[in-house]
Design an enzyme around this catalytic site. Structure first.
Site, PDB file in Angstrom:
ATOM      1  N   ALA A  26      12.290  34.470 -34.989  1.00  0.00           N
ATOM      2  CA  ALA A  26      13.463  34.297 -35.844  1.00  0.00           C
ATOM      3  C   ALA A  26      14.606  35.209 -35.404  1.00  0.00           C
ATOM      4  O   ALA A  26      15.766  34.791 -35.334  1.00  0.00           O
ATOM      5  CB  ALA A  26      13.088  34.588 -37.298  1.00  0.00           C
TER       6      ALA A  26
ATOM      7  N   SER B  85      15.209  36.635 -32.439  1.00  0.00           N
ATOM      8  CA  SER B  85      15.809  36.282 -31.153  1.00  0.00           C
ATOM      9  C   SER B  85      16.579  34.974 -31.277  1.00  0.00           C
ATOM     10  O   SER B  85      17.595  34.782 -30.605  1.00  0.00           O
ATOM     11  CB  SER B  85      14.762  36.236 -30.042  1.00  0.00           C
ATOM     12  OG  SER B  85      13.718  35.342 -30.356  1.00  0.00           O
TER      13      SER B  85
ATOM     14  N   TYR C 149      -1.784  33.801 -32.911  1.00  0.00           N
ATOM     15  CA  TYR C 149      -2.618  34.837 -32.302  1.00  0.00           C
ATOM     16  C   TYR C 149      -1.717  36.061 -32.166  1.00  0.00           C
ATOM     17  O   TYR C 149      -1.308  36.448 -31.096  1.00  0.00           O
ATOM     18  CB  TYR C 149      -3.178  34.363 -30.942  1.00  0.00           C
ATOM     19  CG  TYR C 149      -4.211  33.284 -31.110  1.00  0.00           C
ATOM     20  CD1 TYR C 149      -3.824  31.971 -31.304  1.00  0.00           C
ATOM     21  CD2 TYR C 149      -5.579  33.580 -31.131  1.00  0.00           C
ATOM     22  CE1 TYR C 149      -4.766  30.963 -31.512  1.00  0.00           C
ATOM     23  CE2 TYR C 149      -6.523  32.580 -31.335  1.00  0.00           C
ATOM     24  CZ  TYR C 149      -6.110  31.286 -31.530  1.00  0.00           C
ATOM     25  OH  TYR C 149      -7.037  30.287 -31.737  1.00  0.00           O
TER      26      TYR C 149
ATOM     27  N   ARG D 228       6.842  34.918 -44.623  1.00  0.00           N
ATOM     28  CA  ARG D 228       5.692  34.300 -43.956  1.00  0.00           C
ATOM     29  C   ARG D 228       4.437  34.677 -44.735  1.00  0.00           C
ATOM     30  O   ARG D 228       3.849  35.724 -44.502  1.00  0.00           O
ATOM     31  CB  ARG D 228       5.549  34.795 -42.506  1.00  0.00           C
ATOM     32  CG  ARG D 228       6.702  34.478 -41.593  1.00  0.00           C
ATOM     33  CD  ARG D 228       6.687  33.017 -41.178  1.00  0.00           C
ATOM     34  NE  ARG D 228       7.725  32.764 -40.185  1.00  0.00           N
ATOM     35  CZ  ARG D 228       8.986  32.459 -40.481  1.00  0.00           C
ATOM     36  NH1 ARG D 228       9.370  32.373 -41.744  1.00  0.00           N
ATOM     37  NH2 ARG D 228       9.850  32.212 -39.515  1.00  0.00           N
TER      38      ARG D 228
ATOM     39  N   LYS E 183      20.445  29.724 -49.435  1.00  0.00           N
ATOM     40  CA  LYS E 183      20.345  28.484 -48.653  1.00  0.00           C
ATOM     41  C   LYS E 183      19.673  27.391 -49.468  1.00  0.00           C
ATOM     42  O   LYS E 183      18.605  27.613 -50.045  1.00  0.00           O
ATOM     43  CB  LYS E 183      19.535  28.743 -47.376  1.00  0.00           C
ATOM     44  CG  LYS E 183      20.253  29.648 -46.385  1.00  0.00           C
ATOM     45  CD  LYS E 183      19.371  30.026 -45.205  1.00  0.00           C
ATOM     46  CE  LYS E 183      18.446  31.178 -45.586  1.00  0.00           C
ATOM     47  NZ  LYS E 183      17.642  31.677 -44.453  1.00  0.00           N
TER      48      LYS E 183
ATOM     49  N   ASP F 108      17.801  30.379 -38.868  1.00  0.00           N
ATOM     50  CA  ASP F 108      18.280  31.406 -37.942  1.00  0.00           C
ATOM     51  C   ASP F 108      19.692  31.062 -37.473  1.00  0.00           C
ATOM     52  O   ASP F 108      20.524  31.959 -37.307  1.00  0.00           O
ATOM     53  CB  ASP F 108      17.331  31.509 -36.748  1.00  0.00           C
ATOM     54  CG  ASP F 108      15.890  31.721 -37.189  1.00  0.00           C
ATOM     55  OD1 ASP F 108      15.674  32.426 -38.197  1.00  0.00           O
ATOM     56  OD2 ASP F 108      14.976  31.160 -36.558  1.00  0.00           O
TER      57      ASP F 108
END
Lengths: 321, 321, 321, 321, 321, 321
Positions: free
Chosen positions: F37, F39, F107, F170, F227, F260
């Protein structure tokens, strides 16, 4: 009657194979396959006509289902396989910078198989088999995995299973000292041990095949077979010993899986009560066949293919149309 | 004036090439190409600057259209090609277990080409050509195909066409006894016959190139050229005979199609009235060029490429930028 | 203190690599990469730990952005790179008919880089560097490019930059006469010149490495290093000269980019004030490493990899797991 | 009797189609196809059962051979096609940022087709046809191409060929003023003109289909058909006029090639002397069929498919197994 | 206790899926999958938690092994599967001209499954199951297959298995008259019959769901469920009847396999003794889930997924990260 | 003068994108991309013309190099990025069962970024920027990451940087309770906060946009922008508030990255001192543009594209040729 010939267990991961021979940062596409020494051996042995059970602890995720489907699809009994929600199925990536430089990148730390613990073992299931096959990879995954290996050895001893031990040392997974101590101890319980030359040196501290094999025999192993790569193998028991030359390979395509195919050939010979020399020759043949085919388990041969290869290996098969 | 140099006919199938060197059950993707000995020869000959007609009976389906488009795209005359609704265009799959072990799986039984029958032959079309090219594949496809071959021979004889016969034995397609009898009979009508060494042995029952060639000459063939693989070829007529050495190939990529390229080179030499030795040398050159390129017909060279290859084959072409 | 070690400029194009070894008309898919001798050298040098600036004039189009992103991503300074709406970023296609026959097809005539002109040069930017690297490709692109090269030489001379010149002759781009005259003139300004043997012959008209090098030295060059392919290289200055043997390469995968890697190694040695012999040995090592990996710039090694290769090149790295 | 129904000429390029819907700098793989308005029309018309000749000047390179093979493979007569060593076969790249935003990047400036010149025209070849098909792309490629178009018009007029003109305006290729003047002049020679609504506006300066058509008729064109996209088309002659509704398209997959298919339908109707209304309906049908299939020419239908589509377009074809 | 819930048999072929939505002649790459109505149902039912046996006669070739591995990998019992050397495993190709036009091309005439004969049936194996599942495809493959279906019905009747019959009419495989007669006869033995509306019309000659169902009930079937596509289904027994509305599908990706998933849902409901209405609702849910996923069997859901879908179908699952 | 406009940090992983819309166990090929997010925002902002710095702790492995190269290639300053040998660069896999059901498999536990710790922060580097951008992902990675976030806030406060906080919750990464407490605390330091509606509800416990925004304002935030997906966004400060409607999106291809892009638009507006309404409109525009393009960051627009989109969004861009 025993309903399985061999039972084995250990981590099988999803392998991502690069589609180009390039440093991994420059590879765009990857192909999904499976990779695992114990399942390779199990599939190889099943193709030779034996009844084999394999199990692991897989993640309850698509990759775990994929590993199960692939191994079960090959006809290996997977009814003892476990699933967990607590960790994902491990994955790894292969890098092929050039044909001489292969590297692997693991995502297996705290993977599902590392959660295997002694209570996961199904004594009734294991006791159905004649042989327990173990590798040196499993005890390196976690402490509970290490305990599970010894618990399995215990079950095997109680129910009269022979133990075949293939060290398969993975230095990336644990420290040298611990590795040596644990592998020595597992080796001490094995009826048959199948080290490579370097593995033999590492575990037992000797140099030549003869010295290494004698040392294992003195420590109580019945049969020692030392893999010598393209040169073949050396075997020794209390009663006999000798070298068996390797089969010539025109072009090594992919060396991975050769040792697992060798182990399958050896165990097959044992199950069929073939002479040790013939058994080792079969192991050599399968190893040579596997390195000529891409993939870890795809190239493992069926029995009629092994026999045909052993008879006519020097002749080239033409396009048959 | 004849409006075609050569006419040939036979089955061209859709070939599915695996995208990986693996046992076929493990291959995920396949690439569509075409495969057919007669169309390979036709394309090869067209690239050498000759006017060639090829025909077959194709299925009225996308694969039939694909075969037609590909061969027509190469500039071969396909105006005599037939289509049928009664059977599909045949397909086959190549398996490359390793670089030494190639196998094919046909779906050509009762395919559209097997429905070819003598009434399908267009006498006016065939009679336009100077040479009729035949292979031993077509008579193996069905009884009506076999009859068609003999009907074509009959037309050729009536209209003064030379017959060039390339046995191309496919043991998967018919029984040994029938194959031998039929191939012997076709051979007996050929002006020029182009067997491989094993094919010569099979048809005529002799062993050395000289013996085989002599036996064919005695049975009435004008010219016999025996292909000896990388060693080149042996030729014999009533008046002359000799060996022509093969060109060195650095790396055999795909051997399929080499014999068809050889045949194209021989027929080109005949059409240009070149000496038999030079003709065989050209055949050898094309064979050597084809095995260095992937694909059955993709690597067939244009005339200027053949000449350049024959002049400087030992030098390596660098990257030209 | 100088904020850059080396500055270089020249055309980097988008390269379309075929996904099959076939004549280009039969290739269906192409992979996008970049190709450019100067940017290869810049990337190689950056991986060896130096600060490098590269610039060109790119089209204001997606391919121009791609070239910029790739080179900038590698850590090369691209802040002086220019964009234009007047011409597209050049592209080219590689054809690999066989492993021995590689050809390229350029679409670079009137491409964006050919619009480079002396006024585009940023004197302040160039003067930050210790070394100006030039190739013989840029002056062949257009008259304004030729003038730009001489303008850059002028700036270098004014600000005390060493000039390293790698001829990189591309006969497809210009006439023999003009090429010779221009390359001779550029060579006359170079402190270090890095011709291949054939390039040396072409520019200076001599035959052996010794003769060629002496001729350059007499014309005023400080250092001459003549690339001899797999045999290594010959170097000469006013004070010393000698041959440095090449490293053995097991399997040449892709020869393109080896010369650029060699140049990076040489310039790195110069920047580190290493002995000329050691410098050439490093150039040889990088050249040998690059040909074993696919891609023009992907195989360029980092410094620790070069050192490891130079120490143990004859040993084979096994699968490390 | 005329041996060709229609002759057309113009640039067909190699098209590189991205394998992902992304800005082009992020696309890794490209698929090779061909793209050219005139060859699309030629292939479309050939599939409808007519004899069509197409020619261009191609580069003597693999891409030129590919263009020729593809068009010839479709059954179009390519015997008048020319090759040159002086310029490469043009290429272009498609960018699909999203399904709504398609862009193209040409490498066609000074491409082989731009070298077409009046002397290249084979008067005997053109005079064999009943209809000459022209687009507004060719005169935009170069001055010699512009002259070639007028030379072809001249030949057509001398030998009694009808001229069908499809403006196909490509603003990227030339200036507005010149485009307008040239297209007006070509239009003045056309028997049939097939502009889109915006093209009609641009050339003739009117707004509604009726106004545009009337203006062309007044300037001397026999038949004007104005394409209105999904709404169908408007036609007008001296004697009749009307709207023909478009066919409903469920899902537009690829709009490119629809206009060329429309032109093929119109020319087919003219050749078969069908009523203008029926002719336009067929053009509409083919246009609608083409936009539902990927690729420029792959979706062009055969006559029986057009008829089947026109009869039952609203029903959905199920999986037929 | 019965060791299997359901046994089914029939031809599973290797399916080659095109990698592009284009007429098949223009598709370059194909992906290997499996296709078979009975194995789809078997896999679907296994995922719902039942024990299912499937068998066929496969060719002793890589494609036969692939079919076996895939179905066995899914956990279906394949221990009764047969292999033959006398015929190859059948293959077929899918063509997707557009999202609305799917076509298939079979190479299954005289395929291995067509050699199934009554003697191949293992009475002991079949008698282990509670339900025999049959489709109308198998009797269309060959006369011996037809006889095998009736022999299986006979075994089922002797051992008290329920028969579930899914007509799955494939008009490409046999004549209308024979199809009707045979399907009527098989239907007469079925406890449960699952025709689509058109299939019901074809077999029984009525028009509305109610009429068709009544006719079957009068002929002796216990349960009739008529599939109505997106509208759901109609069920009838001697005691009850009704419509069950279908689930809304946002976007149909691939309709193939929906009927097989429906059958799996119905049989699962029967095995679990759920109400007929609930059973049909589950069939509808699975059918709706399958059409939203690519592939014939890949989208078949596990029980927990079915339940989750039935509860919350109208809500959209977001990206869960 | 500040040499950077914005600095951000956080984990960017290698993302493996499936090449087929299938359950992951059935996907064979995966494409390598990056996902992160922070980057994404950094790249988006750089494309809008601002100077942005991003850093993370990457593994010293090929995947770490790939992440760095990609972000640096986009022009983002990566000079503060760290590498470690102690943990690998994290990876994740996307599953697209259907267009409505996307799932991810991480992972990233104990991945390299989780080793970020307060001492890794370069105060001088951060203090160069005007704005610090933070997401709610980083504090969820590990305790040391959480501490690092607060240490960065501290630095920002000391050096007068504005803090923009995008919660990006998350739930897979941490527990609900901890998440809520931490996010509340971070929010309390933010000048600008950009929650989605559900995120606002979760953090602050209110329901409507107005209530949520007021609650944040009361807690001390200067600017709150909520948003609302396709409906646009609601903004509030101490002085003004309002809804800004979203732009219509014809076809959502890939929703990931929209938030983003929105954040990049907002920050750009702030940096340019545009009105809040115009700023939010720009954020909406970028969000709408991103969802129409595949890929997380590939679709992020340049400033001129944003402006063009805002002016003419309802018109369809045709193929421009």
């Amino acid at each position: 009657m025993k309903s399985l010939d061999v039972v084995t267990f250990g981590e099988t991961m999803v392998l991502f194979q690069p589609d180009a021979q390039l440093p991994l940062e420059y590879v765009h596409k990857f192909q999904k396959q499976i990779g695992g020494a114990e399942s390779n051996m199990a599939i190889g042995l099943q193709r030779l006509g034996h009844r084999v059970g394999w199990f692991s602890k897989l993640g309850s995720d698509p990759f775990g289902r994929y590993v199960l489907q692939t191994i079960r699809g090959e006809g290996v009994d997977t009814s003892a396989c476990l699933f967990t929600d607590e960790a994902p199925t491990s994955v790894f990536f292969k890098e092929m910078r050039s044909s001489d430089a292969v590297n692997v990148f693991y995502y297996r730390k705290n993977g599902s198989a590392s959660l295997l613990k002694p209570e996961d073992l199904d004594e009734a299931y294991i006791s159905q088999a004649k042989i327990l096959h173990l590798t040196g990879i499993t005890p390196a995954l976690s402490n509970s995995c290490l305990e599970t290996v010894f618990a399995a050895i215990n079950i095997a001893k109680q129910h009269g299973l022979k133990i075949v031990f293939d060290p398969n040392i993975r230095m990336k997974l644990w420290g040298k000292e611990k590795a040596k101590a644990v592998l020595q101890e597992i080796a001490s319980y094995a009826d048959v041990i199948l080290p490579g030359l370097d593995e033999g040196k590492f575990i037992i501290g000797k140099t030549t095949p003869e010295e290494i094999a004698s040392a294992f025999i003195q420590r109580g192993n019945q049969t020692v077979i030392i893999k010598l790569g393209s040169k073949g193998a050396f075997y020794q028991t209390a009663y006999e010993s000798g070298y068996v030359e390797g089969f010539k390979v025109n072009h090594v395509v992919d060396p991975v899986g050769a040792g697992d195919g060798f182990a399958a050939g050896i165990i097959s010979g044992i199950l069929r009560n073939e002479s040790l020399q013939e058994t080792v020759r079969k192991g050599n043949a399968i190893g040579a066949m596997v390195v000529g085919v891409n993939g870890d388990m795809e190239g493992l041969p069926r029995m009629e293919e092994v026999e045909s290869f052993m008879n006519q290996t020097s002749e080239k098969r033409d396009v048959i149309r």
